[in-house]
Enzyme design. Structure first.
Site, PDB file in Angstrom:
ATOM      1  N   GLY A 515       0.818  -1.218   0.000  1.00 39.48           N
ATOM      2  CA  GLY A 515       0.000   0.000   0.000  1.00 39.48           C
ATOM      3  C   GLY A 515       0.845   1.259   0.000  1.00 39.48           C
ATOM      4  CD  GLU A 538       0.584  -5.869  -2.196  1.00 41.07           C
ATOM      5  OE1 GLU A 538       1.510  -6.205  -2.964  1.00 41.07           O
ATOM      6  OE2 GLU A 538       0.284  -4.679  -1.979  1.00 41.07           O
TER       7      GLU A 538
END
Ligand SMILES: NC(=O)c1ccc[n+]([C@@H]2O[C@H](COP(=O)([O-])OP(=O)(O)OC[C@H]3O[C@@H](n4cnc5c(N)ncnc54)[C@H](O)[C@@H]3O)[C@@H](O)[C@H]2O)c1
Length: 662
Positions: A515, A538
């Site tokens: 993020g 991720e």
């Protein structure tokens, strides 16, 4: 390349523990020495360390004894001892930890060059020898790198990744990623003697040794004074006994020979080493059973002693920086994790005030010698009015949140003229939680409503990282609906930023993962410090990017590179990010904030409506005909604005335009 299997050559003081560290990082490892008895010693060390670590978890009731036994078997099962080179044919990363002699190192490297695959990285745990000289005997000097652990390797988190003359950027990156995989903290440095930590620490301790011998003081009193002052975790004589007097003496002599007499070799230590008294490992050194072996009655000024230590560490840190051997962030991280200096040199100077440090060094140079002469970088920062935390910037940038704005806990607003700064400040990792998104949204609302703010900088209040990613824990606690609502809220905010006539700039000081990378990508401009790194990890958690990583990344770097980053989950350095177009500029760590503010001033000073139209229209990925239609329409509108008339009139009248945003 990737590391599926590793090897450690030399199973001595360091090798056994290094193999243990690699195995607990989940990577199978071969441990080689010249004789089986040495291999067995290394394996025993790995066994002891593993059981001690897991025993600690059992003691804290984090795992049961059965789980500990099973985990120990798994970790130790990944280590294979050998006296031959069998099994080296498919290793990807080898760490040599043989004795510190160039002839032995070169012999081992030449052998490794012949028995490992061409892609394998050959790393050396050397404390002082030249990586470039070692690499010369191999056919792959670009794949030879320093990988310097600290003693004891199982406990000390730091690894210095040392760049030889021929070491490739890819090798530096693979070594850095590998260090992170085995849960170490890597810092990058050049191959100057002592690298970062031993050089700066020895320089500072040289002052203590000098002070001791010039004044014939008590070692115990000195150790007590240093420990009490908390400038270092323990007194230097006590520490030297633990590390081994021969090892410390060797480093000190090497530093003196390399850098001259700003370093100091302790005569008492030389005498003890000559007598074979090497500290804990031989039973006695400066101390015998906790009792100091030399005493001195003279009183001394403990403040002067600690001041000398602190100032000298700072001067040496500046020299390392000025020589381009390491970045500000890596030097401070190294001194914290490798030497226990908390706060580390640059952060401490920023807290003290750089003008005060300058004055103290000018006095010190007069009183104690030219080795304390204020470094160039310090003079320069003081001349710029960058005096440290009190002025908002020194070596690092510091937040000074606005009063009168209802500040959030995790994101704080600071306004400097027409530029606003959103400071991410959510320890420990600035991870993006629902709260962060909401607070960032509030800052953005304020910026948009202000009418006077033209640029928003997103910066981190943590000098060691930008943003490590989404707050995974917070996500796991959400049900599908709230998770989707959060994603919507985040995406809406990022799109508003992109479509606005306010400029957004990410000042990426260090790690920007997941993020954090996606937030930076949604900004109009990304300025990266040399210490920055980027990645979308991720996939390693079995998930995928969710804040735009599959969309903005390919638009910036192309689909092939984006797929690579998203599928491997491996990070890339600032240099590589610049090369692939992920960031606009790359600057020295300590210039990041100034450069970012300059960009904010430049872009924030452009005609607002034109900025908004350009932001909305510029799209390398759009269908060309549609894009041209969009540009035509936007151009027509912009051309009719008062700002356009003002801009053209000012241009013809040879004066500066004054924008109204109309
Ligand atoms: N000891 C420390 O505190 C420390 C800290 C950081 C780095 N280092 C560095 O790590 C390296 C190893 O240091 P150490 O203290 O573990 O040394 P050590 O003497 O304890 O161990 C070296 C091992 O290498 C083995 N060896 C010698 N020749 C070999 C060969 N040709 N092939 C395979 N094995 C061979 C020896 O038998 C011995 O077991 C050195 O470069 C040292 O500078 C040491």
């Amino acid at each position: 390349m990737f590391v599926f299997k590793a090897a450690v050559v030399g199973a001595g003081t360091m090798g056994g523990e290094i193999a243990q560290v690699v195995a607990s990082g989940g990577i199978p490892v071969i441990l080689k020495d010249v004789k089986q008895e040495f291999v067995d010693l290394g394996l025993r060390k790995a066994d002891e360390v593993t059981r001690a670590q897991l025993g600690g978890l059992v003691h804290k009731q984090k795992i049961t004894q059965e789980q500990a036994d099973a985990q120990a078997a798994e970790i130790l099962g990944r280590i294979t001892g050998t006296t031959e080179y069998e099994g080296f044919g498919d290793v990807d990363f080898v760490i040599e930890a043989v004795p510190e002699r160039m002839a032995i190192k070169q012999a081992v490297l030449a052998e490794l060059d012949a028995v490992t695959p061409g892609h394998a990285i050959i790393a050396s745990n050397t404390s002082a020898l030249s990586i470039s000289e070692m690499a010369e005997v191999t056919s792959r000097p670009d794949r030879v790198v320093g990988f310097h652990f600290f003693y004891p390797a199982s406990m000390m988190r730091l690894v210095e990744i040392v760049e030889g003359a021929d070491t490739s950027p890819e090798t530096m990156q693979i070594a850095t990623t590998f260090a992170q995989t085995i849960r170490k903290l890597p810092i990058a440095c050049g191959e100057e003697p002592g690298f970062v930590v031993n050089r700066i620490l020895t320089s500072a301790i040289s002052e203590v040794w000098r002070f001791h011998e010039e004044n014939a003081l008590s070692i115990k009193a000195i150790d007590d004074a240093v420990a009490a002052s908390r400038v270092a975790p323990m007194g230097p004589f006590f520490l030297t006994d633990l590390l081994g007097l021969d090892t410390v003496l060797h480093v000190a002599e090497h530093m003196l020979a390399s850098y001259g007499d700003s370093f100091y070799v302790h005569g008492g230590m030389q005498a003890l080493v000559a007598a074979g008294e090497l500290g804990a490992k031989t039973g006695k050194g400066f101390y015998d059973n906790g009792e100091p072996r030399s005493t001195g009655e003279k009183e001394f000024d403990a403040d002067e002693l600690t001041q000398r230590f602190v100032l000298k560490a700072f001067v040496e840190a500046c020299l390392v920086l000025e020589e381009g051997m390491a970045t500000v962030r890596d030097i401070d991280l190294g001194m914290m994790a490798g030497a226990g200096l908390i706060p580390p040199p640059f952060a401490r100077a920023d807290q003290t005030g750089l003008d005060d440090v300058l004055a103290a060094l000018e006095r010190a140079a007069g009183d104690w010698g030219e080795r304390f002469a204020p470094p160039l970088i310090l003079r320069r920062l003081v001349a710029q009015g960058r005096l440290g935390a009190k002025t908002g910037q020194g070596f690092f940038a510091y937040k000074r949140p606005d009063e009168g704005f209802e500040q959030g806990e995790a994101v704080q607003l600071e306004t400097r003229g027409a530029t606003a700064i959103a400071w991410l400040d959510r320890p420990p990792a600035n991870s993006l939680s629902p709260q962060v998104i909401a607070e960032l949204g509030r800052v953005w609302d304020h910026v948009e409503a202000s009418g006077s703010i033209r640029a928003l900088v997103i910066a981190s209040a943590n000098p060691m990282l930008f943003c490590a990613g989404a707050d995974i824990k917070a996500f796991t606690q959400m049900d599908g609906e709230t998770g989707a609502a959060l994603l919507n809220e985040a995406h809406t905010l990022l799109r508003r930023m992109e479509e606005s006539s306010t400029v957004t700039i990410a000042a990426v000081n260090a790690v920007a993962f997941g993020g954090g990378c996606e937030l930076a990508m949604a900004c109009d401009v990304r300025i990266a410090a040399q210490s920055a790194s980027f990645g979308q990890p991720e996939v390693n958690l079995g998930i995928m990017p969710g804040f735009g990583g599959t969309q903005r990344l390919p638009r910036l770097v192309g689909t092939a590179r984006a797929l690579e980053l998203n599928l491997t989950g491996d990070p890339i350095s600032a240099a590589e990010a610049f090369e692939v177009g992920l960031v606009n500029r790359i600057v020295p760590d300590h210039e990041l904030f100034d450069v970012t503010l300059a960009w904010a001033r430049k872009l924030g000073g452009q005609a607002p409506l034109a900025v908004g139209a350009i932001k909305r229209t510029t799209a390398g990925d759009a269908d060309l005909d549609e894009g041209i239609e969009a540009e035509k329409a936007a151009f027509g509108e912009i051309f009719q604005t008062a700002d356009a008339r003002e801009g053209i009139t000012a241009f013809l009248g040879k004066r500066q335009p004054a924008w109204k945003g109309e």
